[in-house]
Design an enzyme around this catalytic site. Sequence first.
Site, PDB file in Angstrom:
ATOM      1  CD  GLU A  74      -3.084  -0.963   2.192  1.00  0.00           C
ATOM      2  OE1 GLU A  74      -2.844  -0.321   3.215  1.00  0.00           O
ATOM      3  OE2 GLU A  74      -4.169  -1.545   1.986  1.00  0.00           O
ATOM      4  CD  GLU A 110      -4.001  -6.036   2.643  1.00  0.00           C
ATOM      5  OE1 GLU A 110      -4.726  -5.362   3.404  1.00  0.00           O
ATOM      6  OE2 GLU A 110      -2.800  -5.835   2.491  1.00  0.00           O
ATOM      7  CD  GLU A 147      -2.712  -4.455  11.031  1.00  0.00           C
ATOM      8  OE1 GLU A 147      -2.090  -5.466  10.653  1.00  0.00           O
ATOM      9  OE2 GLU A 147      -3.057  -3.546  10.268  1.00  0.00           O
TER      10      GLU A 147
END
Length: 676
Positions: free
Chosen positions: A165, A322, A370
């Site tokens: 990303e 994703e 996360e």
Amino acid sequence: MPIQTPLPADSPAMQRLLHGTTGIRYGGDYNPEQWPRATWVEDIELMKQAGINLVSVAIFAWGLLEPREGEYDFRQLDDIIDLLHKAGIDVDLATPTAAPPAWFWKKYPDSRPVTRDGITLGNGSRGMVSPSSPDYRRAAAAITEQLARRYANHPALVLWHVHNEYGAPISDSYDDDSVAAFRVWLQNRYGTLDTLNEKWGTTFWGQVYGEWDEIDAPRQSASVTNQAQRLDFHRFTSDALLECYINERDVIRRFTPDIPVTTNFMATNCLSADYWRWSQEVDVVANDHYLVAERADNHVLLALDADLTRSLAGGAPWILMEHSTGAVNWQPRNIAKRPGELARNSLSHLARGADGILFFQFRASRFGVEKFHSAMLPHAGAETRIWREVVALGQSLGSLAPVRSSRVTACVALVWDTESFWAQDFEWRPSAELGHRERIEAFYTVLWNRNVTVDFVHPTSELSGYELVIAPSLYLAGPAASENLTGFVRDGGHLLVSYFSGIVDLNDTVYPGAAPGALREVLGLTIPEFLPLHEAETVTLSDSRTGTAWTDDIEVSTAEVLARYVDGPAVNGPAITRNSFGAGTAWYVSTKLDGDDLDSLLLDVLNTAGIDAARGVTGVEAITRSTDTDDFLFLINHTDAEQAMSATGTELLTNTAVDGTVLVPAGLTRVVHSAR
Ligand code: GLA
């Protein structure tokens, strides 16, 4: 021999990536370095159970692979890739350059990015580096070369995943390397300072530059900063990030000229990557998508994102790199997906052109930031609803192999231009109600509700394949865009333009004369004055529609008036117009229409353009993927009731014949295959 980019779709390695398995590509990010080896073995058994055939590895492994600068340790990664290969699972190998190691920050502190308001960011996170740092680019190329050299001939390797990303969470950096690179970028773009001064309008507020090194990045200033400068800084940042990608891709190409290379986009996220340019540099477009959990229409936004991704891919199959099985961890309220939603989301992406369905991530992390993000395998393990749905989806994707390589076609296109969005988002615009994203979503939603399939286009794209092009918000339109849209109508196309479009050129300079300079001729009108509305003010149109947010004082030249304002600041003036131009027609709508008002306008326009837009069953998404010989009709039931839909052929998920009607159970999907 020059290496071709992108690799031809029929090359053996592209075929292997997209067709090398019995079903659709299925899997996710896999971060085994967070677990002991015994867990990897268990993971791989579970992957086999779920029909997983592709995992992305090493995305955040730089610190483990290169513990000290120039010292490498591949033992763990060798082991993981070998285990996956033995299990028949292919590898999407990442370059781990989104998270440089601790030694890098200690040794090269000047590579840290600086925010617009002057804060130098620390490490302990990821995605934070100056894209113009020569030290970063050299270190990234070095680890990439080691990986490419070591795994070039590994039979598990089917795809390269460069970085992660690009541009997230921050993209633009105001450090010294970036400022120096920005000056070089400007010299290449403008050649002389005289040209730059003219294009940036530096006579305004006395900003004239006499030397290149007087130019700075557009950092936070006392008041609003030169907007042409800021727009160029966005373009520069997109190019700088793209150079980082190309830097690594070209190292990879030296060792594996045939293996496809990609990086994961965030298609609708316009931070600082102009994906129309980026998509030219990848072999296969890959995208990450996460639902806006709290929006009841998030499945419509998913469809928008998938349609944009397919459009960036030029219609070719793409990979959903994703998405999530359930809740994410970074939204204000991380709402879990309901039973069946995981499959509906996946199959919506597939319906809109994806040929691979991957998730973040395989096994949920126990530590790190996360740890509250869902995964294919939750903390609670395999005896869970999510895991059962993951296994069931793997079976479904196995049955859907015939869909691969088929394409979605559309006769309506929506204009999507990142540069225009960047420019429109700067300060001191005529109204806070001017939202390009809001307008695009409004128009897209009306089309989605009518099951009208749309592509997205850049305003300079080839448009001749479309019956109707809609520009819901195109504030910036350069001369090429102006000519392209005008030529499209002259040649017989239908164009619908919404307010505050065609106002400025590529340097955010207002076109000479009355607005909308870039679209005046094709729309057959001028706008002497913008008349934005008060917050919550409404205006009534002579056709009984209601507008909010915006109106214009319009003078028609050749356009006919379809509706006038009966009140508000533009009272008696034109509100909606239509201009016959060449062989085509151009509509202009000067206020914000929503719901049924926007729907009925679009229906008129669609009918005039000869497009079938009869409403189907509300809440059942119908979309077709086709080859020259076959059609695959996806029917995705977002409602709480079973729906009977017209179709004939073979239903692929249940392997049953369909003769005229297929029943789509509440919340489920059916895919009917028929000969064309
Ligand atoms: C992004 C990143 C992943 C992960 C997910 C979480 O898409 O690429 O590494 O952080 O978000 O939603």
